[in-house]
Design a protein around this motif. Structure first.
Motif, PDB file in Angstrom:
ATOM      1  N   GLY A  62       0.813  -1.219   0.000  1.00 33.27           N
ATOM      2  CA  GLY A  62       0.000   0.000   0.000  1.00 33.27           C
ATOM      3  C   GLY A  62       0.842   1.262   0.000  1.00 33.27           C
ATOM      4  O   GLY A  62       0.548   2.233  -0.714  1.00 33.27           O
ATOM      5  N   LYS A  63       1.902   1.257   0.785  1.00 34.59           N
ATOM      6  CA  LYS A  63       2.795   2.430   0.825  1.00 34.59           C
ATOM      7  C   LYS A  63       3.534   2.598  -0.500  1.00 34.59           C
ATOM      8  O   LYS A  63       3.794   3.730  -0.942  1.00 34.59           O
ATOM      9  CB  LYS A  63       3.789   2.299   1.982  1.00 34.59           C
ATOM     10  CG  LYS A  63       3.162   2.432   3.360  1.00 34.59           C
ATOM     11  CD  LYS A  63       4.221   2.363   4.450  1.00 34.59           C
ATOM     12  CE  LYS A  63       3.610   2.545   5.835  1.00 34.59           C
ATOM     13  NZ  LYS A  63       4.639   2.517   6.899  1.00 34.59           N
ATOM     14  N   LEU A  64       3.889   1.478  -1.135  1.00 35.52           N
ATOM     15  CA  LEU A  64       4.561   1.551  -2.426  1.00 35.52           C
ATOM     16  C   LEU A  64       3.630   2.172  -3.467  1.00 35.52           C
ATOM     17  O   LEU A  64       4.082   2.928  -4.341  1.00 35.52           O
ATOM     18  CB  LEU A  64       5.008   0.157  -2.864  1.00 35.52           C
ATOM     19  CG  LEU A  64       5.697   0.051  -4.224  1.00 35.52           C
ATOM     20  CD1 LEU A  64       6.901   0.992  -4.300  1.00 35.52           C
ATOM     21  CD2 LEU A  64       6.130  -1.388  -4.504  1.00 35.52           C
ATOM     22  N   ALA A  65       2.334   1.868  -3.364  1.00 39.00           N
ATOM     23  CA  ALA A  65       1.368   2.509  -4.266  1.00 39.00           C
ATOM     24  C   ALA A  65       1.414   4.023  -4.085  1.00 39.00           C
ATOM     25  O   ALA A  65       1.350   4.783  -5.065  1.00 39.00           O
ATOM     26  CB  ALA A  65      -0.038   1.979  -3.989  1.00 39.00           C
ATOM     27  N   ARG A  66       1.542   4.475  -2.843  1.00 43.57           N
ATOM     28  CA  ARG A  66       1.648   5.920  -2.583  1.00 43.57           C
ATOM     29  C   ARG A  66       2.931   6.490  -3.187  1.00 43.57           C
ATOM     30  O   ARG A  66       2.945   7.605  -3.713  1.00 43.57           O
ATOM     31  CB  ARG A  66       1.607   6.194  -1.084  1.00 43.57           C
ATOM     32  CG  ARG A  66       0.293   5.850  -0.422  1.00 43.57           C
ATOM     33  CD  ARG A  66       0.344   6.142   1.071  1.00 43.57           C
ATOM     34  NE  ARG A  66       0.468   7.570   1.341  1.00 43.57           N
ATOM     35  CZ  ARG A  66      -0.554   8.402   1.473  1.00 43.57           C
ATOM     36  NH1 ARG A  66      -1.793   7.945   1.351  1.00 43.57           N
ATOM     37  NH2 ARG A  66      -0.353   9.675   1.732  1.00 43.57           N
ATOM     38  N   VAL A  67       4.029   5.741  -3.082  1.00 42.85           N
ATOM     39  CA  VAL A  67       5.302   6.196  -3.666  1.00 42.85           C
ATOM     40  C   VAL A  67       5.147   6.382  -5.170  1.00 42.85           C
ATOM     41  O   VAL A  67       5.575   7.400  -5.738  1.00 42.85           O
ATOM     42  CB  VAL A  67       6.428   5.180  -3.351  1.00 42.85           C
ATOM     43  CG1 VAL A  67       7.672   5.488  -4.175  1.00 42.85           C
ATOM     44  CG2 VAL A  67       6.777   5.218  -1.867  1.00 42.85           C
ATOM     45  N   LEU A  68       4.506   5.410  -5.823  1.00 40.62           N
ATOM     46  CA  LEU A  68       4.353   5.483  -7.279  1.00 40.62           C
ATOM     47  C   LEU A  68       3.398   6.608  -7.677  1.00 40.62           C
ATOM     48  O   LEU A  68       3.642   7.325  -8.650  1.00 40.62           O
ATOM     49  CB  LEU A  68       3.855   4.141  -7.807  1.00 40.62           C
ATOM     50  CG  LEU A  68       4.835   2.964  -7.621  1.00 40.62           C
ATOM     51  CD1 LEU A  68       4.173   1.650  -8.006  1.00 40.62           C
ATOM     52  CD2 LEU A  68       6.100   3.183  -8.436  1.00 40.62           C
ATOM     53  N   VAL A  69       2.305   6.762  -6.932  1.00 35.46           N
ATOM     54  CA  VAL A  69       1.359   7.847  -7.223  1.00 35.46           C
ATOM     55  C   VAL A  69       2.041   9.204  -7.024  1.00 35.46           C
ATOM     56  O   VAL A  69       1.831  10.135  -7.808  1.00 35.46           O
ATOM     57  CB  VAL A  69       0.108   7.724  -6.333  1.00 35.46           C
ATOM     58  CG1 VAL A  69      -0.756   8.974  -6.434  1.00 35.46           C
ATOM     59  CG2 VAL A  69      -0.709   6.502  -6.739  1.00 35.46           C
ATOM     60  N   ALA A  70       2.862   9.309  -5.984  1.00 32.63           N
ATOM     61  CA  ALA A  70       3.590  10.563  -5.739  1.00 32.63           C
ATOM     62  C   ALA A  70       4.530  10.889  -6.880  1.00 32.63           C
ATOM     63  O   ALA A  70       4.805  12.068  -7.149  1.00 32.63           O
ATOM     64  CB  ALA A  70       4.366  10.472  -4.419  1.00 32.63           C
TER      65      ALA A  70
END
Length: 402
Positions: A220-228
């Motif tokens: 889930g946090k990696l999804a945030r990294v990619l979206v960022a």
């Protein structure tokens, strides 16, 4: 004879009058309330219910609408049903940029800094570096989970450079230690997460690891990294053996506007992974992240399951990354898990979680040496944006301090 009949009638009338008086008197006695002693409290009876013919209450002053002001349904029409309550859509969050995130989280590495970096600087600052001191340097590195072979290499290089350097100022020692630690970690490794897919298919990233290491949270946090970083993401909840994992992953996705593809509990993980990539293709997403199960009951079962997931996904296109999530606080025990997963699938990168909660920052070196692949991401807290791309220079600077 007539006189006798008249007398009988008069007698009957008198008797009837006496009986009527007795009945009326009895009724009146029953209706009278019982006598009460002086000073007894007064009991108020509830008001009687209204009956037909009673006076209505006085009208209130409230304004009333006329019949012209009341909207009536047209003839033959039906009343519109009430609209169902619409739940507000979750607010989409905007993650903070990932560039320089590790520098901003530098204070989280203070525990590792105290044990490894400051400990080494203190030892190397001694006026005489005898064999006992070098053994202490070696023990410090081993305690920090650097590993036996990397520790021996680092101590040999330090001894040689200190001998050549001669006089050592604190600045020179810090520069010396910084250069050697960077060399040990590998500053030239490719640490980018490969998220460039083909022309018609998104990049596919599989996230593997033992349950309890923070694997689903990391996905889930990696999804945030990619979206960022401007990427569109689809999540695949292929850890179908834990219903909580799918719910958790979906919550992470909703926070950044990423769709989550999930299947029935205890369903086929490969099917969910296949559907996630299919959905990513349909949506034109940049990246599909697949969270896999992390059971280690038997290596054979794990191998069959992960191998099947990867084979099925590759029907759409290649798997671009296989990231292994390890808990940094487990130290050398984490290396045992790493070996098992490395035998099952081709690991391309490592995610070290809970690096802020351990005094053993040397695990970065040890796990890279064990698997021959770089650490690409590190977790430095429980916050949503506490997953950072690993930057060797920022990491070493945090270890040795200012």
């Amino acid at each position: 004879m007539e006189i006798v009949i008249l007398a009988v009638v008069i007698a009957l009338v008198a008797v009837g009058a006496v009986v009527t008086g007795l009945v009326v008197g009895s009724r009146r006695k029953k209706e009278l309330p019982p006598s009460e002693p002086p000073g007894a409290p007064t009991i108020t009876a509830p008001p009687a219910e209204p009956h037909v013919g009673d006076e209505a209450e006085a009208p209130s002053d409230e304004e009333r609408r006329t019949i012209e002001e009341v909207g009536l349904p047209e003839a033959g029409g039906t009343l519109a049903p009430e609209a169902p309550a619409v739940l507000p859509a979750p607010e989409i969050e905007v993650p903070e940029p990932t560039e320089g995130r590790l520098v901003r989280l530098r204070a989280r590495l203070s525990r590792s800094q105290n044990t490894l970096g400051k400990g080494l600087l203190t030892l190397l600052s001694r006026e005489h570096l005898d064999e006992e001191t070098w053994e202490e340097v070696e023990d410090t590195l081993l305690t920090a989970d650097v590993g036996v072979a990397p520790t021996q290499e680092l101590v040999e290089r330090l001894r040689e450079r200190v001998r050549v350097l001669g006089t050592r100022t604190p600045e020179e020692l810090r520069g010396l230690l910084r250069a050697e630690l960077l060399e040990l970690i590998g500053p030239d490794e490719d640490r980018s997460v490969h998220t460039e897919g083909g022309l018609d298919v998104p990049a596919v990233v599989m996230v593997v690891g033992v349950n309890g290491t923070g694997k689903t949270t990391t996905t889930g946090k990696l999804a945030r990294v990619l979206v960022a970083d401007g990427r569109s993401v689809v999540l695949g909840a292929a850890d179908t053996f834990r219903a909580a994992a799918s719910d958790q992953l979906q919550t992470w996705g909703e926070r950044v506007g990423a769709r989550t593809v999930r299947g029935p509990e205890a369903g086929d993980p490969a099917s969910v992974a296949f559907d996630a990539v299919k959905e990513g293709i349909a949506e034109g997403a940049d990246v599909v992240l697949i969270d896999t199960a992390g059971r280690l009951h038997t290596k054979t079962g794990l191998m069959d399951e992960l191998g099947k997931v990867k084979r099925v996904v590759e029907k759409h296109g290649p798997v671009d990354e296989v990231l292994l999530v390890l808990d940094a606080t487990t130290g050398q025990n984490g290396l045992v898990q790493a070996r098992v997963f490395a035998e099952v699938v081709d690991i391309t990168g490592i995610v070290l979680t809970k690096l802020d909660g351990t005094a053993k920052g040397g695990i970065v070196v040890a796990v890279q040496r064990e698997l021959g692949v770089p650490v690409k991401l590190v977790g430095l807290g429980e916050g949503a944006d506490d997953l950072a791309p690993f930057e060797p220079e920022a990491f070493v600077d945090a270890l040795i301090g200012d």
